[in-house]
Design an enzyme around this catalytic site. Structure first.
Site, PDB file in Angstrom:
ATOM      1  N   SER A  51       0.880  -1.172   0.000  1.00 29.56           N
ATOM      2  CA  SER A  51       0.000   0.000   0.000  1.00 29.56           C
ATOM      3  C   SER A  51       0.914   1.216   0.000  1.00 29.56           C
ATOM      4  CB  SER A  51      -0.881   0.009   1.250  1.00 29.56           C
ATOM      5  OG  SER A  51      -1.550   1.238   1.353  1.00 29.56           O
ATOM      6  N   THR A  54       1.747   3.827   3.130  1.00 31.53           N
ATOM      7  CA  THR A  54       2.363   3.503   4.414  1.00 31.53           C
ATOM      8  C   THR A  54       3.878   3.513   4.249  1.00 31.53           C
ATOM      9  OG1 THR A  54       2.411   1.118   4.060  1.00 31.53           O
ATOM     10  CG2 THR A  54       0.402   2.038   5.054  1.00 31.53           C
ATOM     11  N   VAL A  56       6.419   1.513   5.247  1.00 27.61           N
ATOM     12  CA  VAL A  56       7.075   0.266   4.847  1.00 27.61           C
ATOM     13  C   VAL A  56       6.767  -0.052   3.388  1.00 27.61           C
ATOM     14  CG1 VAL A  56       7.174  -2.237   5.244  1.00 27.61           C
ATOM     15  CG2 VAL A  56       7.169  -0.674   7.176  1.00 27.61           C
ATOM     16  N   CYS A  57       5.534   0.125   2.992  1.00 25.56           N
ATOM     17  CA  CYS A  57       5.138  -0.166   1.617  1.00 25.56           C
ATOM     18  C   CYS A  57       5.781   0.796   0.635  1.00 25.56           C
ATOM     19  CB  CYS A  57       3.621  -0.107   1.487  1.00 25.56           C
ATOM     20  SG  CYS A  57       2.757  -1.311   2.510  1.00 25.56           S
ATOM     21  N   SER A  58       5.817   2.052   0.992  1.00 25.60           N
ATOM     22  CA  SER A  58       6.460   3.050   0.148  1.00 25.60           C
ATOM     23  C   SER A  58       7.938   2.726  -0.027  1.00 25.60           C
ATOM     24  CB  SER A  58       6.274   4.439   0.772  1.00 25.60           C
ATOM     25  OG  SER A  58       6.755   5.435  -0.087  1.00 25.60           O
TER      26      SER A  58
END
Length: 162
Positions: A51, A54, A56-58
């Site tokens: 996603s 967020t 971590v996702c970025s």
């Protein structure tokens, strides 16, 4: 077992495995067009399930994007983020190595890949490497959704040298 912030979650759908063919699915791109990423021909694909909104996702998307610079491997992300949020993130990153897509409309990817978390409706973190024939070369369903995937193994499966 998959967990989200330490709590066990139930993944709905069929878990994919190396050697099988990635099922067709339709997702929405940042321009609100419906696309089937498995119809992209002639290249390996790293299919990342994060996603973008967020940290971590970025970070995951940025690491894959930069690792794939100068290669012919295509990075496709699938999330439950709305296309507008994905476009905003893409505009900030200014990187052409990514096709960002959303599964918000039909959840066809969630069903095809077995990544929908029943408890919250979001997608669990996963990475798939798919060859030009659609065969899954590598899969990782990350045990703890808030953790990053194993970049080295995914990139190695895609034939990308570090």
């Amino acid at each position: 077992m998959t967990t989200f912030a330490g709590a066990p979650v139930t993944l709905e759908g069929t878990r994919l495995k190396p050697g099988s063919i990635m099922p067709d699915f339709t997702v929405t791109d940042v321009n609100l067009a419906q696309i089937d990423p498995m119809k992209i021909e002639g290249t390996k694909i790293i299919l990342s399930v994060p996603s973008a909104d967020t940290p971590v996702c970025s970070a995951e998307l940025a690491k894959f994007m930069h690792a794939l610079e100068g290669t012919d491997v295509k990075l496709i992300s699938v999330s439950m983020d709305l296309p507008f949020a994905l476009k905003r993130w893409m505009d900030m990153e200014q990187n052409d190595n990514l096709i960002a897509t959303s599964d918000f409309k039909d959840r066809s990817f969630a069903k095809a890949a077995g990544v929908r978390m029943a408890e919250n409706g979001l997608l669990a973190r996963a990475v798939f490497v798919v060859n030009p024939a659609g065969e899954i070369l590598y899969d990782e369903y990350v045990d703890e959704v808030t953790q990053e995937p194993d970049y080295d193994k995914a990139l190695e499966a895609a034939g990308v040298k570090k």
